[in-house]
Enzyme design. Structure first.
Site, PDB file in Angstrom:
ATOM      1  N   PHE A 141       0.851  -1.274   0.175  1.00 28.18           N
ATOM      2  CA  PHE A 141       0.161   0.034   0.143  1.00 28.18           C
ATOM      3  C   PHE A 141       0.913   1.221   0.079  1.00 28.18           C
ATOM      4  O   PHE A 141       1.640   1.524   0.832  1.00 28.18           O
ATOM      5  CB  PHE A 141      -1.031   0.207   1.297  1.00 28.18           C
ATOM      6  CG  PHE A 141      -1.835   1.336   1.153  1.00 28.18           C
ATOM      7  CD1 PHE A 141      -3.020   1.311   0.537  1.00 28.18           C
ATOM      8  CD2 PHE A 141      -1.450   2.347   1.767  1.00 28.18           C
ATOM      9  CE1 PHE A 141      -3.962   2.414   0.203  1.00 28.18           C
ATOM     10  CE2 PHE A 141      -2.135   3.612   1.628  1.00 28.18           C
ATOM     11  CZ  PHE A 141      -3.296   3.644   0.857  1.00 28.18           C
ATOM     12  N   ASP A 226       9.485   2.866   2.098  1.00 29.42           N
ATOM     13  CA  ASP A 226       8.291   3.743   2.350  1.00 29.42           C
ATOM     14  C   ASP A 226       8.098   3.588   3.769  1.00 29.42           C
ATOM     15  O   ASP A 226       7.355   2.577   4.103  1.00 29.42           O
ATOM     16  CB  ASP A 226       6.930   3.120   1.451  1.00 29.42           C
ATOM     17  CG  ASP A 226       5.787   3.993   1.677  1.00 29.42           C
ATOM     18  OD1 ASP A 226       5.589   4.671   2.741  1.00 29.42           O
ATOM     19  OD2 ASP A 226       4.854   4.013   1.111  1.00 29.42           O
ATOM     20  N   LYS A 255       2.579  10.787   7.139  1.00 29.74           N
ATOM     21  CA  LYS A 255       1.699  10.719   8.254  1.00 29.74           C
ATOM     22  C   LYS A 255       2.353  11.417   9.638  1.00 29.74           C
ATOM     23  O   LYS A 255       1.768  12.410   9.881  1.00 29.74           O
ATOM     24  CB  LYS A 255       1.421   9.162   8.762  1.00 29.74           C
ATOM     25  CG  LYS A 255       0.817   8.290   7.449  1.00 29.74           C
ATOM     26  CD  LYS A 255      -0.191   7.021   7.904  1.00 29.74           C
ATOM     27  CE  LYS A 255      -0.885   6.858   6.858  1.00 29.74           C
ATOM     28  NZ  LYS A 255      -0.649   5.769   5.786  1.00 29.74           N
TER      29      LYS A 255
HETATM   30  C1  LIG Z   1      -1.124   5.943   4.315  1.00 28.13           C
HETATM   31  C2  LIG Z   1       0.038   5.520   3.455  1.00 28.13           C
HETATM   32  C3  LIG Z   1       0.316   5.984   2.320  1.00 28.13           C
HETATM   33  C4  LIG Z   1      -0.263   7.118   1.941  1.00 28.13           C
HETATM   34  O1  LIG Z   1      -0.396   8.238   2.609  1.00 28.13           O
HETATM   35  P1  LIG Z   1      -1.481   9.506   2.362  1.00 28.13           P
HETATM   36  O2  LIG Z   1      -1.299  10.615   3.448  1.00 28.13           O
HETATM   37  O3  LIG Z   1      -2.915   8.553   2.801  1.00 28.13           O
HETATM   38  O4  LIG Z   1      -1.652   9.652   0.896  1.00 28.13           O
HETATM   39  C5  LIG Z   1       1.593   5.488   1.476  1.00 28.13           C
HETATM   40  N1  LIG Z   1       2.265   4.542   2.090  1.00 28.13           N
HETATM   41  C6  LIG Z   1       2.116   3.844   3.237  1.00 28.13           C
HETATM   42  C7  LIG Z   1       2.802   2.716   3.631  1.00 28.13           C
HETATM   43  C8  LIG Z   1       0.893   4.524   3.876  1.00 28.13           C
HETATM   44  O5  LIG Z   1       0.710   3.714   4.999  1.00 28.13           O
END
Ligand SMILES: *Cc1c(COP(=O)(O)O)cnc(C)c1O
Length: 401
Positions: A141, A226, A255
């Site tokens: 994700f 990520d 985040k």
């Molecule tokens: C939440 C998340 C995203 C996307 O972040 P948004 O601020 O919702 O666009 C990307 N990568 C990971 C691992 C995430 O948990």
């Protein structure tokens, strides 16, 4: 109708149904607790998918935001502002890297990482024009843009949003041999979550990240971590990669970087990599704005003390010891995770993740299900041990354990 029912009915009437929230309407929040429009209190065991690592209404973050609101909130990058240099310097230092490219949301930062890797591939590695490929993992994700869903294996996230962006190769997460086989001379980057959050808090087998590091170094490929959800204290370290002693070429952060106050994301890397950009080639109106920088600077200062990482380690050990006991009950098939972060698989014959989440809500605990039968536990790192124990007691009751 109750205040809750009215608010939900109006929201249903006037918003796109791209979410299926639990039927709770939050009005205020402090620390690890939220209060709904009817005065009921709930323990927040989701923490905005780890955007709220430092808790709701964290005084340091709120004061930093308030002070900045009175000074200047937005300049655009057409001009310099007096928080920008400190933000970039201190974030780079926290990451042990050299340069920062600020954005707002996580998806934007991932998009930025993709663009950076492609440009680096053409300009530095020497990949022939138009041939750059990026290897990603199944069940990833990384966000919701059209390019990012192009390399999702989750049909719910992907179906009906094509045509899809080409240039991505998907390999099974945790399989080093598959990763090795997928890397070619045209590969510019391997993009991974060190722990897959949305997939259900999947921790890869030991040696996977270190192996990916070795492979990417050998093949002159960028390793992009990520750490939007796994980073900034959640697992007991500043970065989840640290558990394997791995330093990637690029961190993607989001985040918790905005402390749950404002959206702040960034790509952090070396000068050689981020140096590929020239003025006009990439940007964002709000990226790196003064308010975002002021809040993120306070987040960075809090992370520098190590106290939140320590808390996540200590409380995390307790959390996993307690959750481990549930696997003997027959209601829980598996528990995974690291630090104050856990994915709990509920035996489908006992109930869906959603049903468990609703029952927990009735007992004053808020969690979120993922992929049918998993619930995810990720309270703010500021939660007290007593509150955590109380939340776990509610889970035991719901499971009849
Ligand atoms: C939440 C998340 C995203 C996307 O972040 P948004 O601020 O919702 O666009 C990307 N990568 C990971 C691992 C995430 O948990």
């Amino acid at each position: 109708m109750s205040a809750t029912e009215t608010a939900i009915a109006l929201a249903d009437e006037h918003s796109a149904h791209n979410y299926h929230p639990l039927p709770v309407v939050v009005a205020t929040a402090e620390g690890a607790w939220m209060t709904d429009v009817e005065g009921r209190r709930y323990l927040d065991m989701l923490a905005g998918y780890s955007a709220l690592n430092f808790g709701h209404g964290n005084r340091r973050l709120i004061e930093a935001a308030k002070a900045q609101l009175e000074r200047v909130t937005l300049t655009s990058r057409a001009f310099h502002h007096d928080r920008f240099a400190a933000f970039c310097t201190q974030l780079a230092e926290l990451c042990g890297m050299e340069a920062v490219l600020p954005m707002n949301t996580g998806a934007e930062a991932v998009e930025t990482a993709v663009k950076t890797a492609r440009k680096w591939g053409y300009r530095v590695k020497g990949v022939p024009d138009g041939r750059a490929r990026i290897v990603v993992a199944s069940d990833n994700f990384h966000g919701r843009t059209t390019t990012i869903v192009s390399f999702s294996t989750d049909e719910e996230a992907r179906a009906d949003f094509g045509p899809y962006t080409p240039g991505f190769d998907i390999v099974p997460y945790g399989d080093l041999a598959a990763l090795r086989a997928a890397v070619t001379d045209d590969t510019v980057a391997v993009l991974l979550e060190p722990i897959q959050g949305e997939a259900g808090v999947l921790v890869p087998p030991p040696g996977y990240l270190a192996g990916a590091r070795e492979l990417t170094r050998e093949r002159n490929v960028l390793l992009i971590a990520d750490e939007i959800q796994s980073g900034l204290g959640r697992t007991g370290r500043t970065f989840a990669c640290e558990h394997e002693g791995v330093v990637p070429d690029m961190y993607v952060l989001g985040k918790a970087l905005g402390g749950g106050v404002v959206p702040v994301s960034a790509v952090v890397s070396s000068k050689a990599v981020l140096g590929v950009f020239r003025p006009g080639e990439h940007g964002s109106t709000f990226g790196g704005n003064p308010l975002a920088c002021a809040v993120a600077l306070e987040v960075i200062a809090m992370l520098r003390t190590g106290e939140f990482q320590e808390r996540a380690t200590e409380l995390g050990e307790h959390l996993h010891a307690e959750l481990g006991l549930l696997t003997g009950t027959g209601k829980v098939t598996e528990v995974r995770g690291r630090g104050l972060w856990a994915g709990v698989d509920i035996d489908p014959s006992f109930g869906t993740g959603r049903e468990i989440s609703e029952k927990l809500m009735d007992r004053g605990v808020l969690v979120k299900d993922t992929h049918g039968s998993t619930i995810r536990i990720a309270p703010p790192l500021v939660i007290s041990k007593d509150d955590l124990d109380w939340g776990l007691a509610q889970l035991r009751s719901v499971l009849g354990a």
